[in-house]
Design a protein around this motif. Structure first.
Motif: not given
Length: 176
Positions: A69-71, A133-134, A167-174
């Protein structure tokens, strides 16, 4: 009942002290261990409150998010690059980078936290996909074709283990 709000400097000082203490603790091995215990305890409690078979969901910031992100924003110099590479190596960000102070996860760490609670291995999803980021750099919005193409790309890669961390964020589902 009168509305009372502390003076702005008091609020800022309070939150600065809270975040500084949390950051200090997070930087120590004992603090990181305690944070992991808290994350596992929170997942365990979510599983307890979820009906059997219902989804237990966790969201985390990817280990790669700050550096990418910062780059992409052009906000990295030699000093911040060193700090960001440290965050990439450890998961602990230095607030001097200008990025959030949360812990940054690798996909396998999310799996470890879920399974430490007794939950099954979660399905992992990359939320934004590799082109986020693009989109930000080009100020692309929902009306642009590139935005739709990037969403389609994110959907194609959302569960690919080789691309998840982009990805900036990861989602986990169980299931509980």
């Amino acid at each position: 009942m009168p509305h009372h709000r502390p003076a702005e400097p008091d609020i800022q000082r309070y939150y600065s002290e809270v975040f500084a203490e949390a950051d200090r603790l997070h930087r120590t091995p004992q603090g990181r261990l305690e944070a992991r215990r808290n994350q596992v305890a929170a997942l365990r409690e979510a599983a307890r409150l979820t009906r059997p078979g219902g989804p237990v969901v966790g969201a985390v910031i990817s280990r790669n998010a700050a550096l990418i992100d910062l780059t992409a924003q052009g906000r990295v110099d030699e000093r911040t690059r060193r700090l960001l590479l440290g965050a990439y190596a450890t998961g602990v960000n230095d607030p001097e980078t200008g990025f959030t102070t949360a812990y940054f996860h690798r996909p396998e760490q999310v799996v470890e936290e879920f399974t430490a609670t007794g939950l099954p291995v979660p399905r992992l999803y990359g939320v934004e996909g590799p082109l986020w980021p693009l989109l930000d750099a080009l100020d692309t919005g929902p009306d642009d074709q590139l935005f739709h193409d990037a969403v389609a790309c994110a959907a194609a890669f959302e569960q690919d283990p080789a691309v998840l961390g982009a990805s900036a964020h990861l989602l986990a589902v169980a299931p509980a």
